[in-house]
Scaffold this motif. Structure first.
Motif, PDB file in Angstrom:
ATOM      1  N   THR A  46       1.164  -1.246  -0.429  1.00  0.00           N
ATOM      2  CA  THR A  46       0.053  -0.030   0.178  1.00  0.00           C
ATOM      3  C   THR A  46       1.095   1.176  -0.061  1.00  0.00           C
ATOM      4  OG1 THR A  46      -2.162  -0.982   1.110  1.00  0.00           O
ATOM      5  CG2 THR A  46      -1.726   1.407   0.796  1.00  0.00           C
ATOM      6  N   LYS A  49       1.997   1.974  -3.188  1.00  0.00           N
ATOM      7  CA  LYS A  49       0.781   2.873  -3.862  1.00  0.00           C
ATOM      8  C   LYS A  49       0.695   4.429  -4.027  1.00  0.00           C
ATOM      9  CE  LYS A  49      -1.162  -1.918  -5.376  1.00  0.00           C
ATOM     10  NZ  LYS A  49      -2.200  -2.961  -5.029  1.00  0.00           N
ATOM     11  N   ILE A  54      -0.570   5.347  -7.595  1.00  0.00           N
ATOM     12  CA  ILE A  54      -1.980   4.890  -7.595  1.00  0.00           C
ATOM     13  C   ILE A  54      -3.467   4.401  -6.596  1.00  0.00           C
ATOM     14  CG2 ILE A  54      -2.506   2.257  -7.962  1.00  0.00           C
ATOM     15  CD1 ILE A  54       0.880   1.510  -8.704  1.00  0.00           C
ATOM     16  N   GLU A  55      -2.454   4.883  -5.358  1.00  0.00           N
ATOM     17  CA  GLU A  55      -3.420   5.830  -4.222  1.00  0.00           C
ATOM     18  C   GLU A  55      -2.988   6.830  -4.148  1.00  0.00           C
ATOM     19  OE1 GLU A  55      -6.180   3.668  -3.498  1.00  0.00           O
ATOM     20  OE2 GLU A  55      -6.097   1.412  -4.469  1.00  0.00           O
ATOM     21  N   ASP A 161       8.140  -3.106  -6.660  1.00  0.00           N
ATOM     22  CA  ASP A 161       7.681  -3.271  -5.407  1.00  0.00           C
ATOM     23  C   ASP A 161       7.263  -5.129  -5.718  1.00  0.00           C
ATOM     24  OD1 ASP A 161       5.067  -4.708  -3.775  1.00  0.00           O
ATOM     25  OD2 ASP A 161       3.846  -3.828  -4.602  1.00  0.00           O
TER      26      ASP A 161
END
Length: 241
Positions: A46, A49, A54-55, A161
């Motif tokens: 997370t 990201k 991405i987030e 990642d």
């Protein structure tokens, strides 16, 4: 330099919101090799990201060389200088390795330059330059081609990642050699999400994240011995998402 200031991220749960990242503050210095590690479900992927765009964080700020990029998406952050390599590289039927490298470089690129990028990741250019980026390539080959595209982009920060996911031991050994070469060159900042000891051992700095928070950070000499001790006691690495 990348700086995370009090970054939190939450998602909607069945009954209430679930906080995945909790008040994370972190500095990624220029031309350093950083590895982020931690137990299963701790928030590593997370965090990757959120850094890549991405987030978007629920709260807090993300700065790149002093510029606030918090609201930028992955495309905007790529333009600002952040490259992101996925756990599972994307296959592109109909696109050759040469085409992909030229697109990644974003500029006029000679065949020799494209071949040089492949050589940097230990692939024979003659065997790969005209191949399609499709199912005919193994997971290890795709990983190294993806790293070649990251090198071609030559961004301020390269983010990987779990690059070891889904590849065999032979490919993993080749991957380690690529990262060792990148670490020795120190031409860009490298951030790797991983729990593999051989990758941790390359790092200039190790960051441990668990339960959405940074628990420890420091040099590999300071952090790695305790991690290995916890591993032997079955307290730490138990797989990862």
């Amino acid at each position: 330099m990348l700086e995370l200031q009090n970054v939190s991220f939450e998602v909607e749960g069945e009954q209430e919101k679930k906080e995945i990242l909790k008040d994370v503050s972190l500095v990624i210095e220029d031309k350093k090799f950083i590895t982020i590690t931690g137990p299963n479900g701790g928030g590593k992927s997370t965090l990757a990201k959120v850094i890549a765009g991405i987030e978007k964080p629920t709260s807090g700020r993300i700065l790149l060389d002093g510029v606030d990029i918090t609201e930028m998406g992955i495309t905007e952050r790529a333009k600002e200088g952040i490259s992101f390599a996925f756990q599972q590289p994307v296959r592109f039927k109909g696109i050759t390795v040469k085409d992909l490298l030229i697109l990644a470089a974003g500029k006029e690129t000679t065949i020799k330059e494209a071949c040089d990028y492949l050589s940097e990741v230990g692939l024979c250019a003659r065997d790969y330059i005209n191949r399609e980026v499709d199912s005919s390539l193994s997971g290890g080959e795709l990983k190294r081609i993806e790293i070649a595209t990251v090198i071609a982009r030559d961004t301020k920060l390269s983010l990987f990642d779990e690059p070891e996911a889904g590849i065999d031991l032979w490919s993993f050994n080749n991957l380690i050699r690529v990262f060792e070469k990148m670490q020795q060159a120190k031409e860009r900042s490298i951030l790797i999400i991983s729990h593999q000891e051989r990758i941790l051992n390359i790092a200039d700095k190790i960051v441990v994240i668990a339960d959405g928070r940074i628990k420890k950070e420091g040099s590999k000499e300071e952090i790695l011995p305790d991690l290995l001790k916890d591993t032997m006691n079955c307290k730490f690495f138990k797989g990862d998402k």
